[in-house]
Every structure is written in C-alpha cells, then in structure tokens.
Design an enzyme around this catalytic site. Sequence first.
Site, PDB file in Angstrom:
ATOM      1  N   ARG A  33       0.184   1.441   7.346  1.00 38.48           N
ATOM      2  CA  ARG A  33      -1.333   1.349   7.130  1.00 38.48           C
ATOM      3  C   ARG A  33      -1.937  -0.291   7.602  1.00 38.48           C
ATOM      4  O   ARG A  33      -2.800  -0.231   8.127  1.00 38.48           O
ATOM      5  CB  ARG A  33      -1.526   1.113   5.686  1.00 38.48           C
ATOM      6  CG  ARG A  33      -2.917   1.553   5.240  1.00 38.48           C
ATOM      7  CD  ARG A  33      -2.941   2.083   3.951  1.00 38.48           C
ATOM      8  NE  ARG A  33      -3.831   2.096   3.123  1.00 38.48           N
ATOM      9  CZ  ARG A  33      -4.942   1.261   2.976  1.00 38.48           C
ATOM     10  NH1 ARG A  33      -4.290  -0.005   2.438  1.00 38.48           N
ATOM     11  NH2 ARG A  33      -5.586   2.408   2.027  1.00 38.48           N
ATOM     12  N   ILE A  59     -11.088   3.194   5.267  1.00 37.87           N
ATOM     13  CA  ILE A  59     -10.273   3.884   4.639  1.00 37.87           C
ATOM     14  C   ILE A  59      -9.699   3.942   3.131  1.00 37.87           C
ATOM     15  O   ILE A  59      -9.992   3.157   2.100  1.00 37.87           O
ATOM     16  CB  ILE A  59      -9.028   3.084   5.642  1.00 37.87           C
ATOM     17  CG1 ILE A  59      -7.634   3.394   5.207  1.00 37.87           C
ATOM     18  CG2 ILE A  59      -8.809   1.643   5.365  1.00 37.87           C
ATOM     19  CD1 ILE A  59      -6.555   2.624   6.107  1.00 37.87           C
ATOM     20  N   SER A  60      -9.520   5.385   2.924  1.00 34.83           N
ATOM     21  CA  SER A  60      -9.692   5.617   1.537  1.00 34.83           C
ATOM     22  C   SER A  60      -8.208   4.881   1.030  1.00 34.83           C
ATOM     23  O   SER A  60      -6.816   4.499   1.704  1.00 34.83           O
ATOM     24  CB  SER A  60      -8.890   7.186   1.541  1.00 34.83           C
ATOM     25  OG  SER A  60     -10.260   7.846   2.198  1.00 34.83           O
ATOM     26  N   GLN A  61      -8.517   5.006   0.049  1.00 32.30           N
ATOM     27  CA  GLN A  61      -7.106   4.340  -1.131  1.00 32.30           C
ATOM     28  C   GLN A  61      -5.763   4.864  -1.122  1.00 32.30           C
ATOM     29  O   GLN A  61      -5.795   6.297  -0.960  1.00 32.30           O
ATOM     30  CB  GLN A  61      -7.345   4.487  -2.653  1.00 32.30           C
ATOM     31  CG  GLN A  61      -7.060   3.948  -3.684  1.00 32.30           C
ATOM     32  CD  GLN A  61      -7.374   4.057  -5.448  1.00 32.30           C
ATOM     33  OE1 GLN A  61      -8.631   5.144  -5.416  1.00 32.30           O
ATOM     34  NE2 GLN A  61      -6.080   3.777  -6.318  1.00 32.30           N
TER      35      GLN A  61
END
Length: 218
Positions: A33, A59-61
């Site tokens: 990530r 950027i999503s959780q």
Amino acid sequence: MSEALRRRMVEDQLVRAGISDRRVLDAMGRVPREAFVPDALAASAYADSPLSIGGGQTISQPAIVALMLEAARVAPGDRVLDVGTGSGYAAAMAADMGATVHSIERDPDLAEAARARLKALGYDVAVTIGDGTLGLAEAAPFDAILVAAAAPAIPDSLRRQLAIGGRLVIPVGRTRQRQELRRITRRSAMEFDDVLLELVAFVPLIGREGWPDASGGG
Ligand code: SAM
C-alpha cells in the site's frame, strides 16, 4: 518492515472488521500500500483510514477496500471493472487476486500516475480515462464491478454491464458524509438482487448521473 505492517493491518484491522475471505486477506498481506500513497504519507500507509492522493481525492481505507472485494466475491479468472482508479490500489488488489482488471478514472492526471505505478509494480491492469458512470461497454460483461465513489442512484449502464451472476458493489446516497454501500447481483437478464452492506462515506462519483461538482466528500 512493510511486510510486518501489512500482517498487522490484516490481523488488527481486517480480521477484526469481520473480513474472512482468505483470498482477500492474503492479497492485502501482499500488495504494498505504501507504493500507492504520496511519499510524505508512506509512514501512514497501513493506518486504518483513507489518505489523500492529491486532486482532492483519496485512497480508500483498507477495511473498506477489503469489504468491497469480499462482497463482490472477486475470484481468479473474474473480469473486474474498477470505477474510480484513484491511486490504483483497489485495482492492484483485484489483479493480485487473479482477476482480469479494467479500471476507469475521470481525472487524467490520476489515471496516468496510476497506470505508470501499476505497470512499474507489475500489475496487469488496463486503465482508461473516462466517465465510469457509463461503465466500459467495450470490455463488458463483468463478473464484478467495484465503484469507489458515491452515486446518487445506481447507474443503469453499470447494471447492464454485469454478467449473469455478476456483482456490483457501489456506495449510493445523496449526502456527502454518509451513503449505503450496496451489492447488486444480476440473477438473470432482468432480475437483480440488492442488499445493503454497510454505511460508508465516499467522495462523490462525478458524471452525467453523478454530482454537479467535485468538491467535498469523504
Ligand atoms: N479505488 C481508489 C484507490 O484504490 O486509490 C480510490 C478511489 S477515490 C476514493 C475515488 C476516485 O473516483 C477518484 O480518483 C475520482 O477521481 C474518481 N471518480 C469520481 N467520479 C468518477 C467518474 N465518473 N468516473 C471515473 N472516476 C471517477
């Protein structure tokens, strides 16, 4: 070092959040990530939160990405459409899980950066610049469609581009702080099941059937 952080993210965030699909957990344990966030935020790459990626986007959780992949039942060999490429992280996850992945992003700068990043990291993802509310007719039908931005209503084009048995996972709602994450499953040409998965807060999906402007959103 980042491998240990990923292991901790899987155990402390994803398993605790109820994610149980082994394929999703294994992929989350592999995809770096930190390579999908700006250098200045690399130290926070495995935090349990969305992070800014520029252009007002995020950027999503991790737990939400995992939930969407699990809910969409992404499996090896699936044809997947990822709407809202952003950093490319969710697309990389689906590719790591063995899917054939198309991703569509409306912001040309984000799309170009994600395309270069995915290629450099060795993920085979076809990134298209365009309006994801229209889907990607030339690559349809899809076994799974993941939408990473909130739509006021489910775009018809996305329903139509599902294969029979295909799953569409999409945040739906008109308020910017809270939407319903829903899974639409195509049972037959004309029949769709629709289930509420969770309440979420995504940035808006911009487009013909989307919001009038790009500001705000979670
Ligand atoms: N999945 C991404 C990731 O892993 O980094 C996060 C996506 S971010 C929460 C939402 C993205 O949707 C933004 O990059 C935004 O530009 C994009 N977007 C918004 N409306 C769109 C549309 N109509 N078509 C395609 N992309 C859109």
